[in-house]
Design a protein around this motif. Sequence first.
Motif, mmCIF file in Angstrom:
data_model
loop_
_atom_site.group_PDB
_atom_site.id
_atom_site.type_symbol
_atom_site.label_atom_id
_atom_site.label_comp_id
_atom_site.label_asym_id
_atom_site.label_seq_id
_atom_site.Cartn_x
_atom_site.Cartn_y
_atom_site.Cartn_z
ATOM 1 N N LEU A 74 -34.287 -17.285 44.820
ATOM 2 C CA LEU A 74 -33.918 -18.099 45.854
ATOM 3 C C LEU A 74 -32.836 -18.361 46.828
ATOM 4 C CD1 LEU A 74 -35.780 -21.480 43.911
ATOM 5 C CD2 LEU A 74 -35.536 -20.581 46.264
ATOM 6 N N SER B 201 -46.611 -25.944 46.870
ATOM 7 C CA SER B 201 -45.783 -25.798 47.665
ATOM 8 C C SER B 201 -44.565 -24.399 47.256
ATOM 9 C CB SER B 201 -44.006 -26.681 46.811
ATOM 10 O OG SER B 201 -44.151 -26.653 45.558
ATOM 11 N N ARG B 202 -42.844 -24.302 48.340
ATOM 12 C CA ARG B 202 -42.060 -23.165 47.927
ATOM 13 C C ARG B 202 -41.449 -23.387 46.461
ATOM 14 N NH1 ARG B 202 -36.099 -22.434 50.020
ATOM 15 N NH2 ARG B 202 -36.139 -20.159 50.145
ATOM 16 N N HIS B 203 -40.767 -24.475 45.680
ATOM 17 C CA HIS B 203 -41.006 -24.545 44.189
ATOM 18 C C HIS B 203 -41.891 -23.562 43.312
ATOM 19 C CE1 HIS B 203 -37.160 -26.892 45.972
ATOM 20 N NE2 HIS B 203 -36.819 -26.142 45.831
ATOM 21 N N PHE C 249 -42.754 -20.269 43.600
ATOM 22 C CA PHE C 249 -41.279 -19.425 42.791
ATOM 23 C C PHE C 249 -41.782 -19.485 41.497
ATOM 24 C CE2 PHE C 249 -39.043 -18.329 46.771
ATOM 25 C CZ PHE C 249 -38.640 -17.609 46.966
ATOM 26 N N TYR D 137 -48.746 -21.092 50.684
ATOM 27 C CA TYR D 137 -48.433 -20.157 49.740
ATOM 28 C C TYR D 137 -47.614 -18.485 50.848
ATOM 29 C CZ TYR D 137 -48.135 -15.721 46.756
ATOM 30 O OH TYR D 137 -47.050 -14.884 45.865
ATOM 31 N N LYS E 97 -45.665 -19.220 53.026
ATOM 32 C CA LYS E 97 -44.431 -20.065 53.423
ATOM 33 C C LYS E 97 -43.226 -19.882 52.772
ATOM 34 C CE LYS E 97 -45.720 -23.832 56.000
ATOM 35 N NZ LYS E 97 -46.180 -25.413 56.490
ATOM 36 N N ALA E 98 -43.803 -20.026 51.194
ATOM 37 C CA ALA E 98 -42.270 -19.312 49.835
ATOM 38 C C ALA E 98 -42.931 -17.542 49.616
ATOM 39 C CB ALA E 98 -43.418 -19.992 48.622
ATOM 40 N N ASP E 99 -43.570 -17.191 50.016
ATOM 41 C CA ASP E 99 -44.213 -15.532 49.572
ATOM 42 C C ASP E 99 -44.823 -14.571 51.181
ATOM 43 O OD1 ASP E 99 -44.017 -13.114 48.664
ATOM 44 O OD2 ASP E 99 -45.351 -13.307 47.221
#
Length: 741
Positions: free
Chosen positions: A113, A160-162, A165, A188, A190-192
């Motif tokens: 992050l 969500s992004r968090h 993670f 998914y 958007k986060a990875d």
Amino acid sequence: MTDIQYLEACFLPLDRRTPSRPVFFRIIGRDAEGRIPALVERYQTQAKSNGVSLEGLPNPREAEIKRFYQEAGSQFALEPPLIARQAALWLGQVRTAERPRLCKAIYSALSLLQKRGANEHILKNVYTKFMCWMRGPLGHTLSKLGGGEPPKVLFMGDISRHEAFFLYLLHQAGCDVWYVNYLSGASYDKADPDGRFSRRISGELLSAPPPPAPPPPPPPPWDGAGRDLEINQWVNRPVWESITLPYHERSGVSPGKRGSVFAVLLGADERKAYRNRLLALKRALDAVPRTWMLVERKMQPPTPAETEAFRIADRNVPRPKLLWALAERMPAGHSWTPLAQRALALAMEAFPDKNENRFFNYSVRLACWLRRCAEQLFANPGEDFPPALVYYGAITEPEISLLWTVAQMGADVLYVSPEKTDAFTNHFLPPVWLESAFENSLPMEPFPQREEKVLEHTTAYDAAQELNQLLYSDTGMFRDRQFARSQPVTLKTTYDEVGQLWPEEAQYRPSFRTEGGVVYVPNLFTKICGVDKGDLTLYWDKIRAMVTTNTYLITGLPFLNKLPPDGGMNPTEARAFLHNGRIDPRAIMASRVYQYGYLPEDTQNYILEKIQALMDYDLIADGGPNVSAVMLSVLMNLDKELLRLLQSFDFTRTIPKLLIVDVTETMFTLEECILVTFLNLVGFDIVVFTPTGYRNLETHIRPDIFNTLTVGEFCYDLTVPDLRVRRPAGKTGWFDRLFGL
């Protein structure tokens, strides 16, 4: 290996996998054959027993965050020693041997992050969130780290992004993780975006799998019970008579059915005849071979012994299952058991309150009462008559539910109250009862035990009653004192209309009507400021013309003594008769300071009813904390002239008057405002002549409830002449000219 084989291998223990480590799959879409959804369902079953199944992770509550700071400390730095120290203090459920791997996973997720631009403030918030999730939703799952079977984590739907993670963290810590979204991988990605956290399993169909067909519900134990019951449809004669009939005389019942009665009888006619009718009903029920019970006291709460069988039911299941469990705890082996189970389930299915504790407690109470009644009524059911329950007296919503359920079991149920009640109005259960009401109402007395002596009607009396019915039912004609209750309709008028309406009977005024045994009396409540044209001679003549035998005249202030007369009720004594803003009429009428006992009962009841209305309507301003006690004290000490006007008030005819002439600078006291407002509620015409235009009523009476008219000139320092003596001169006055007096 194919995608399906990769998924299937996840169900093997670590020592049989190649390579032997946990997996992280993101499953996007599904296959047409349904193998992917089948494997997801299988994985979800394992996750629920050896892990966790998620559809989102809520942000920790403030209390959880505060607890973390209290136990582990609120400082933060992206340093392994600090993470290790706080994890040891906070995540006690994690095995000591697994804690370094978990801390390394936390550090790795936060470092990623940070590389993607998260500042220290964001990192601290995400770290705190992760810690709360690991102690809360994932607490049981992390306790299984380090075994031969990795704990299973399933996350379904948008993410969500968090949250993404966090799944990466859990995988690094030693969990098998499946992320499943049958519709899209966009959230998914958007986060990875590089797909480095997980291996993608793709299906050709981007749509949710069809839901499995639910198994047919098993029939309840009471299935089929009560199908032969027919409540009220057959009733074609008075309820008093219908309830005494045996089954074979209940004509109109459908073939193969058993007819029963469920009726509500409110109010009463003549007292002695009414009570004799009740006694005759009791004797008729006693005279035949049937089981019946009379309830004339409020149902007693269930005892601990009665509730024991029902309270052991698991209240943390959905309502249908809870109802099933409660119904099954009715005593088994009786012919009435399925009927009681069905009645309880039908009643509680309609219970509107969403609070689960209230639902459970209401259900248990109703079940105990129903069992109590069923064991008495249905223990030895007769073949010729249904059991009967007669409930006499005051009733509340739970007891109405009991009557409803007993009726659903096939018993005759009759609720009787000489006092009218609206308890049955808007009850949550379907109104399957027949309801009828007498015109009058009587105070509640114990159920009669002996016959009352009754005056027999002569032929002439009956003929007169028939004539009254013919003349005074919906004809616009009214017999003397036909009505016992009234409601004021205060008119907003012009100055001229005051004089025009003053002598008119109520029935000839605009807005007059009768409805439901109540007369809506159009009355005046007007303050007239100033002197028309400044002509004092004409002014006094106008007022003289308004003074009649039905007028209570006040020409000096103050006109009401704050202290009650000897033996009267004072405010301190009055407080004893008030409970939560409600008066206790029976206690008042039985007290030593009550002075109206010589008046007719309907007049006494009317006075007390209007006192309660005055308290309820909030018409008095700035009355202080004890205003209700002051009201009761003032209105329990009315002088005889006012009481006689009130007693003689026939609501459809001549309206009693309150006429006040105020030429002073004195404000009305609280007690005087209370009296004036009470007389307005009773139905009096009230006019307050104020030639000065000064404030008087406004001291404590809200200005929106009376009409203020300003005419002519303001005049001061006047002396009120004798207004009860008419001037011998010709007809020159305003009132004389209008009405030819």
